[in-house]
Scaffold this active site. Sequence first.
Site, mmCIF file in Angstrom:
data_model
loop_
_atom_site.group_PDB
_atom_site.id
_atom_site.type_symbol
_atom_site.label_atom_id
_atom_site.label_comp_id
_atom_site.label_asym_id
_atom_site.label_seq_id
_atom_site.Cartn_x
_atom_site.Cartn_y
_atom_site.Cartn_z
ATOM 1 N N SER A 126 0.726 -1.151 0.127
ATOM 2 C CA SER A 126 0.103 0.289 -0.163
ATOM 3 C C SER A 126 0.891 1.204 -0.019
ATOM 4 O O SER A 126 1.939 1.099 0.580
ATOM 5 C CB SER A 126 -0.727 0.170 1.355
ATOM 6 O OG SER A 126 -1.587 1.529 1.498
ATOM 7 N N TYR A 170 -1.196 -0.606 10.869
ATOM 8 C CA TYR A 170 -1.760 -1.120 9.444
ATOM 9 C C TYR A 170 -0.663 -0.857 8.489
ATOM 10 O O TYR A 170 -0.164 -2.015 7.787
ATOM 11 C CB TYR A 170 -2.937 -0.710 9.012
ATOM 12 C CG TYR A 170 -2.894 -1.039 7.335
ATOM 13 C CD1 TYR A 170 -3.267 -2.282 7.060
ATOM 14 C CD2 TYR A 170 -3.130 0.044 6.579
ATOM 15 C CE1 TYR A 170 -3.398 -2.646 5.716
ATOM 16 C CE2 TYR A 170 -3.291 -0.266 5.151
ATOM 17 C CZ TYR A 170 -3.272 -1.530 4.600
ATOM 18 O OH TYR A 170 -3.686 -1.744 3.328
ATOM 19 N N LYS A 207 2.226 -3.684 6.659
ATOM 20 C CA LYS A 207 2.687 -3.709 5.139
ATOM 21 C C LYS A 207 3.999 -3.683 4.963
ATOM 22 O O LYS A 207 4.477 -4.746 4.402
ATOM 23 C CB LYS A 207 1.692 -2.690 4.318
ATOM 24 C CG LYS A 207 0.240 -2.815 4.358
ATOM 25 C CD LYS A 207 0.005 -4.303 3.471
ATOM 26 C CE LYS A 207 -1.451 -4.614 3.576
ATOM 27 N NZ LYS A 207 -1.669 -6.073 2.795
#
Length: 336
Positions: free
Chosen positions: A124, A148, A152
């Site tokens: 992302s 989050y 990643k």
Amino acid sequence: MRVLITGGNGYIGSHTCIELLAAGHAVTIVDNLSNSSPAVVERIARIAGRQPEFHQLDVRDAAGLERLFARQAFDALIHFAGVKAVAESVADPLKYYSNNVCGSALLFDAALRHGVTRLVFSSSATVYGEAARSPIGEDAPLAPANPYGRSKRMVEELLADLCRANPGLRAVALRYFNPVGAHPSGRVGEAPGGIPDNLMPYLCQVAVGRLPELTVFGNDYPTPDGTAIRDYIHVVDLAQGHLKAFDYLEREGGMHFINLGTGRGTSVLELLAAFERVNGVRIPHRMGARRPGDTTETYADAARAAQQLGWSTRLSLEDMCRDAWCWQKLNPAGYA
Ligand code: NAD
Ligand code: WQD
């Protein structure tokens, strides 16, 4: 090729399954259905005209993965499965490290032991963090600002280490910007549970009457209209980028990091205006405060994808708005 797709029932995974099947590949989906519906499999099959195989399985279930890989050989793996809500990751970081990091480690372990040599991972643009200056190239400093984003980045590093340790392994981490829209058939699309966090699904739910109005988070940004700028990318373009990544891994070894975005920025008010114009609907909205953690402007430098994958986006902001609304109108309550 036979391709294993984790999270294939989800928003981006389902669109990628359709493109893979249409290109003649065989598809096996693994999904624990924590954020998707079992109905997606038949929708994919109807659109593609071919059936994907489906297994309800959590990627943290090592024994289940072992049974799957022992039964069938896979040429490649695309790993979409994971959790993705920024605010939830702040409140419940272990959910993110468990699903995204531990899940990936267990999955890659099984894949490697069973001879899979091509891996594509859903990363992302969030790995770049809040200070990155747009257009953001892949070599920009990495500073994910929440659990989050850190989960990643950890998986990207894990993959890079695996490629260093296993010379036969080839991997691409695709850094998505803001995926929106739906398949033009309107039969698969984004179906968030509860009240959406993201702009396009929120806007669609206002348009269909499920939510009363949109709040624009901040109109005092230093941008031409005062609202924040993002790089919205049609999910079908994004899905096709995954097929290009496979072709690339046939030619190139090692680990690669590639942005998938349009390279163009669109403000919240521009998106809103395009949605109203293309679809002939009015979206009640009001200006509100900035959302904590939001950046002013985030859009991709899309040059590496163009040069290395031979891929760039083809669908417009109008296509994104029309297809998102078509999906929402045909499925006002998602897959329910
Ligand atoms: P999604 O929630 O629609 O799809 C994820 C799928 O994975 C769901 O079907 C869910 O049931 C499944 N899943 C979750 N945890 C699992 C587990 N432990 N085992 C097996 N299945 C599991 O999300 P999406 O928008 O399609 O995102 C796909 C991937 O792309 C995610 O990894 C996400 O972090 C990444 N990504 C998404 C966006 C975005 O804006 N949608 C942007 C950048 C990156
Ligand atoms: C877009 C713009 C909001 C809702 C998130 C994740 C990111 C990535 C993609 C996974 C912003 C504004 C939004 C609303 C609004 N996901 N907005 N009213 O924040 O760019 O990215 O999804 O990797 O990690 O952070 O996307 O769609 O939430 O917001 O005004 O009700 O719309 O402030 O400017 P974002 P978004």
